[in-house]
Write an enzyme that holds these catalytic residues in place. Structure first.
Site, PDB file in Angstrom:
ATOM      1  CD  GLU A  44      -5.415   1.959  -3.024  1.00 23.12           C
ATOM      2  OE1 GLU A  44      -6.575   2.110  -2.648  1.00 23.12           O
ATOM      3  OE2 GLU A  44      -4.455   1.922  -2.243  1.00 23.12           O
ATOM      4  CG  HIS A  51      -2.011   1.011   1.105  1.00 22.14           C
ATOM      5  ND1 HIS A  51      -1.787   2.340   1.345  1.00 22.14           N
ATOM      6  CD2 HIS A  51      -3.297   0.895   0.720  1.00 22.14           C
ATOM      7  CE1 HIS A  51      -2.928   3.009   1.134  1.00 22.14           C
ATOM      8  NE2 HIS A  51      -3.859   2.152   0.749  1.00 22.14           N
TER       9      HIS A  51
HETATM   10  P1  13P Z   1      -9.702   6.303   0.249  1.00 21.40           P
HETATM   11  O1  13P Z   1     -10.847   5.466  -0.267  1.00 21.40           O
HETATM   12  O2  13P Z   1      -9.914   6.805   1.625  1.00 21.40           O
HETATM   13  O3  13P Z   1      -9.318   7.354  -0.739  1.00 21.40           O
HETATM   14  O4  13P Z   1      -8.450   5.331   0.386  1.00 21.40           O
HETATM   15  C1  13P Z   1      -8.104   4.527  -0.653  1.00 21.40           C
HETATM   16  C2  13P Z   1      -7.134   3.537  -0.171  1.00 21.40           C
HETATM   17  O5  13P Z   1      -5.999   3.878   0.107  1.00 21.40           O
HETATM   18  C3  13P Z   1      -7.584   2.152  -0.008  1.00 21.40           C
HETATM   19  O6  13P Z   1      -6.507   1.302   0.201  1.00 21.40           O
END
Ligand code: 13P
Length: 256
Positions: A169, A99
């Site tokens: 992400e 992450h």
């Molecule tokens: P948010 O949905 O709070 O933007 O976070 C995304 C995330 O990092 C999920 O792993």
């Protein structure tokens, strides 16, 4: 167990909530949706400290638990770390690895690759997070992403590819007000699949689910799935908001 026809929705609770009682309520609400909605599969990734109590709250495989991180070592003197066997023995089936919030704490692609290997060889399914910091006009973010995927999957054998979910992400979208546009998400999904195909061949690459994370809410979830053509979502802050999460999963369930 995740079925081929289902969209996967991973709830990354991050460092929330602050009490076990609240964790119980949030988990039970997700469980209720998982029992009811057949076109989606929910994976809840709470802080480690809540995993055991969540596990005690369900029997069966209609919902799954995941860790938010894992140690690259199997055991030993690693203060504060959690090993793959601890996760497995407590009943987790998934693990988020790489992450961006962990990468920001110093986790390199090399460390991510070691964690992937440890998790996959122990039989966990990996939600591997990738994503660029910014989208520069020279499109260097594509090379960045390609390199991140290649290095993070270094030494992951072909036989484990089916157990990997790539969570795209873009860092700039995480925790922000706006998600990436669905058409950009679609482009990036194709790019990720092409990169996987270059490493493992097309047949294997097609087995990998690509999901999106970053500012997902019930308002944008449908467009992200339908127009972004992703296989699911990685939901951050809305995953600890019972009503928000319920609306996201319900919306996605109704798409099929
Ligand atoms: P948010 O949905 O709070 O933007 O976070 C995304 C995330 O990092 C999920 O792993």
């Amino acid at each position: 167990m995740l079925k081929k026809s289902q969209k996967i929705i991973v709830g990354n609770w991050k460092m929330n909530p602050s009490s076990a009682e609240e964790a119980r309520r949030i988990f039970l609400s997700a469980k209720k949706q998982a029992l009811k909605l057949k076109n989606i599969f929910i994976v809840v990734c709470p802080p480690f400290i809540y995993l055991q109590q969540c596990k005690k709250l369900f029997i069966g495989d209609y919902i799954a638990l995941g860790g938010q991180n894992i140690c690259k070592e199997h055991s030993g003197s690693f203060t504060g770390e959690i090993s793959v066997n601890m996760l497995k023995n407590i009943g987790a089936e998934y693990c988020i690895i790489g992450h961006s919030e962990r990468r920001a704490m110093g986790e390199t692609n090399e460390i991510v690759a070691l964690k992937n290997r440890v998790a996959l060889s122990a039989g966990l399914k990996v939600v591997l997070c990738v994503g660029e910091k910014e989208r520069d006009i020279n499109v260097a973010y594509l090379d960045f992403l390609k390199n991140q995927i290649k290095e993070s999957l270094y030494k992951v054998e072909r036989k484990y590819i089916k157990d990997i979910i790539i969570a795209y992400e873009p860092i700039w979208a995480i925790g922000s007000k706006e998600a990436m546009t669905p058409s950009d998400i679609y482009e990036m999904t194709i790019f990720i699949k092409k990169t996987l195909s270059d490493i493992y061949g097309q047949e294997e690459a097609l087995k990998v689910r690509v999901i999106y994370g970053g500012a997902v809410t019930f308002r944008n979830a449908e467009d992200i799935i339908v127009e972004g053509k992703v296989d699911g979502l990685l939901v951050g802050h809305e995953s600890v908001n019972q009503d928000g999460f319920r609306r996201i999963v319900k919306t996605i369930n109704e798409i099929n």
